[in-house]
Enzyme design. Structure first.
Site, short mmCIF file in Angstrom:
data_model
loop_
_atom_site.label_atom_id
_atom_site.label_comp_id
_atom_site.label_asym_id
_atom_site.label_seq_id
_atom_site.Cartn_x
_atom_site.Cartn_y
_atom_site.Cartn_z
CD GLU A 176 -13.55 -20.66 -9.51
OE1 GLU A 176 -13.67 -21.74 -10.11
OE2 GLU A 176 -13.82 -19.57 -10.04
CG HIS A 232 -14.61 -18.86 -13.38
ND1 HIS A 232 -14.67 -19.98 -12.56
CD2 HIS A 232 -15.34 -19.16 -14.47
CE1 HIS A 232 -15.41 -20.91 -13.15
NE2 HIS A 232 -15.82 -20.44 -14.32
#
Lengths: 403, 290
Positions: B209, B248
């Site tokens: 990511e 996150h």
């Protein structure tokens, strides 16, 4: 967590870092008194008026209502109120705020530190941040003060000095000296810079910060070193042990929908697109945004409902997404692991009925534990909700909904 | 063989008697993982889930022969738990805990340096070797046994990838959730390396990511090795804005190298089979293997 320049400077000062002094005001009527106080404290006769918003580029940015820049100089006490009025309460647009800009609720009236003297004032850059790959903090310095450090890194990488800090021993004297010498400093300015770096690192460590950017650090004409601007980013995971710092959060700087989502335990980021989404898990949520784009839409938000998706979280998620007038369709993407899809499906149906009047099409994609049962619940509900099990189908249905 | 965990792993749970620890330990036991006990300071001598509770990790190593630990300890105490496990001689430490302060992780990672131990996570779903050991919080039934390894920063996206792989008629050798925090014990490259060296793995799915440079590092390493096994890659966050944390703690675009586009470009140049849509992971793997 971001904080304002004036708050960051207060923190630095409390750790012995020399700063450009200032007084913060939220009302133009207090401007004169503040400037007088500053004059008494520092002797300054010129005053810098600085908008306090959580975005960079304030100096070049413009206030919509008045055309004033976000940082301006008042060359006399008398000029201060007028300069403050040009900024305070206005909407400041900078290259970091987006076109909608940010309302300025506070301004910092700061002393002029660029006064003439025995040597030329010179600006530097100093930053402390985490090097993720090395798992260590790194001090970054450059002679190119006042410039965007990313630009410096891209165009003249040799002008960036880096010193990594060994976690077991912390910042060492030779490292601070290395940086100060590499910046070309000597005499008193050199000594001041070494001290500055030490105090700054102590402040960084003690506050559990994740980023410090002092741009510019100024060598004054009388060879003092001080922080003219300060950007401080605090590690949100560590705020539980810094109650005083947690209080520095300025909710007016954040998107109201994001604040509301946070209260419901949802992780939401507002975006500009037309397809809302609700997903369990941050990675899958980003991937779902990407799917929306590939299907011809634009994601309206990032929304992670977390590991325990239930009727309540689904309902608050719905309510938040629906408050965004740009939303033309909603994609719910749940991969049931520990969370059972039939429960999520029931949650969706309940929330839908409770909210009522949902006019945008909703696509629910349930996969994983009890996915078939979940899909059946959606199909049987009689609501204007379509369900999918495979991610590709969900993408297709988003495409249809937008057509 | 398999990597990190297998049927012979002797697993302990740190934070055994807490809500999370209890729930996931029971799930792991139900899956068939060899959980030999747990650690909760002050509750040593008790029995929980029909397994012994120890006061210290050292006791668990000495008395139950533990060599793998999974950590559910709350964020404020998690770094301490990691260091305790390493000190006691645990070989694989899997940390599920989300929200550990960065400063604590810098200390813990530094403490582990030079020791013969692998830390996976924190803020990760764990590691699973299907039919042998599930040391994590993932839904075990999704991961059917097979010969595809998975490395991923994300939880549910890992399940998504595994599901597509299984539905494509393949299966999983070992899936490693490396975690979405800025500081993690096992990098993408290290996890990919483990799977490249694993004779039971034929190909790898690598899911990353935005934020950091782990995926680029891994891709360059794969190319330097001469692309010994096919790797299918996806980067989540192609539509993420700059400077915003996407769930996150580590998922934030700081500079130009952090973007999904930049990472996918490097991966493509290194011979990774990059998919733009997360819906294509399974079909791309079939294509890469043919």
């Amino acid at each position: 967590m971001n904080i304002h320049e004036y708050q960051a400077k207060e923190i630095l000062k409390s750790y012995g870092v020399k700063i450009q002094h200032g007084v913060v005001v939220d009302n133009p009527e207090k401007a004169i008194a503040a400037a007088k106080e500053l004059n008494k404290e520092t002797g300054t006769e010129w005053f810098v008026v600085k908008a306090q918003i959580h975005a960079g580029g304030r100096g070049k940015g413009k206030v919509n209502e008045t055309g004033s820049n976000g940082v301006v100089l008042a060359k006399s006490l008398e000029q201060v109120p007028e300069k403050v009025k040009g900024i305070l309460g206005g909407t400041l647009v900078t290259h970091q705020t987006g076109a909608e800009g940010k309302v300025v609720n506070k301004v910092l009236i700061a002393e002029d530190v660029y006064y003439p003297g025995e040597s030329e004032p010179k600006e530097y850059y100093l930053g402390i941040l985490l090097d993720r790959a090395k798992g260590k903090n790194v001090i970054m310095a450059s002679t190119e003060g006042g410039m965007d450090i990313e630009e410096v890194a891209a165009n003249t990488p040799e002008k960036i000095i880096k010193e990594w800090i060994e976690p077991s021993v912390g910042l060492q004297g030779f490292q601070a000296r290395k940086v100060a010498f590499a910046l070309g400093l000597e005499g008193n300015a050199f000594k001041e810079m070494v001290k500055f770096i030490f105090s700054l690192y102590k402040a960084y460590e003690s506050t559990d910060s994740s980023m410090f950017e002092i741009n510019p650090v100024l060598k004054t004409s009388d060879n003092k070193i001080l922080a003219v601007d300060a950007k401080v980013n605090l590690d949100e995971n560590a705020l539980y042990r810094h109650k005083d710092l947690a209080e520095l959060r300025d909710l007016s700087e954040e998107d109201p929908l994001e604040v509301e989502a946070g209260k419901s335990g949802l992780n939401y980021v507002k975006l500009e697109g037309n397809v809302g989404c609700m997903v369990n898990g941050a990675g899958l949520a980003m991937a779902t945004m990407d799917i929306i784009k590939i299907s011809g839409g634009e994601p309206a938000n990032f929304l992670d409902v977390g590991g325990g998706a239930n009727a309540e979280t689904v309902e608050s998620g719905f309510r938040i997404i629906l408050k965004d007038p740009n939303v033309k369709a909603i994609l719910i993407n749940i991969f049931g692991g520990i969370v059972r899809c039939d429960r999520v499906a029931n949650g969706v149906v309940e929330a839908y009925k409770k909210i009522g009047n949902i006019s945008v099409p909703i696509i629910v994609r349930l996969q994983g534990t009890n996915a078939e049962e979940g899909a059946k619940i959606i199909e049987d509900s009689g609501l204007k909700v379509s369900s999918a099990i495979v991610l590709k189908d969900a993408a297709e249905k988003v495409k249809e909904a937008l057509a | 063989m398999s990597v990190l965990v297998n049927k012979d792993s002797k697993i302990i749970v740190q934070g055994f008697t807490g809500t999370e620890g209890t729930f996931h330990a029971s799930q792991m036991i139900e899956y068939g993982s060899n959980v030999v006990g747990g650690v909760t300071p002050g509750k040593g001598g008790q029995t929980h889930l029909e397994r012994p509770v120890f006061n210290t990790v050292k006791d668990a190593v000495d008395k139950a022969g533990a060599n793998v630990s999974i950590i559910f300890v709350p964020p404020a105490f998690a770094a301490d738990a990691i260091m305790e496990a390493a000190d006691a001689g645990i070989k694989v430490i899997i940390t599920i805990t989300e929200g550990i302060p960065v400063k604590d992780m810098i200390t813990a990672k530094n403490y582990l340096e030079g020791k013969e131990v692998t830390l996976v996570g924190p803020n990760c779903p764990g590691v699973i070797t299907p039919d042998e050991a599930k040391v994590g919080i993932m839904p075990g039934f999704v991961f059917k046994k097979g010969r595809i390894g998975i490395v991923s920063k994300s939880g549910t996206l890992t399940y998504e990838a595994a599901d597509q792989i299984v539905k494509a008629g393949l299966g999983i050798s070992t899936a490693i959730g490396i975690g979405g925090d800025p500081i993690i014990g096992t990098s993408t490259k290290q996890a990919v390396e483990l799977l490249m060296d694993d004779p039971e793995t034929d190909a790898i799915v690598m899911i990353g990511e935005i934020g950091g440079n782990y995926e680029a590092e891994a891709a360059k390493w794969v190319m330097a090795q001469g692309n010994p096994k096919p790797v299918v890659g996806f980067i989540a966050g192609q539509t993420a804005p700059k400077g915003k944390r996407m769930g996150h703690a580590g998922a934030i675009i700081g500079g130009a190298d952090d973007t999904a586009a930049a990472k996918m470009k490097i991966m493509g140049e290194c011979g990774i089979h990059v998919v733009e849509s997360p819906a294509d992971i399974g079909s791309k793997m079939v294509e890469a293997l043919s």
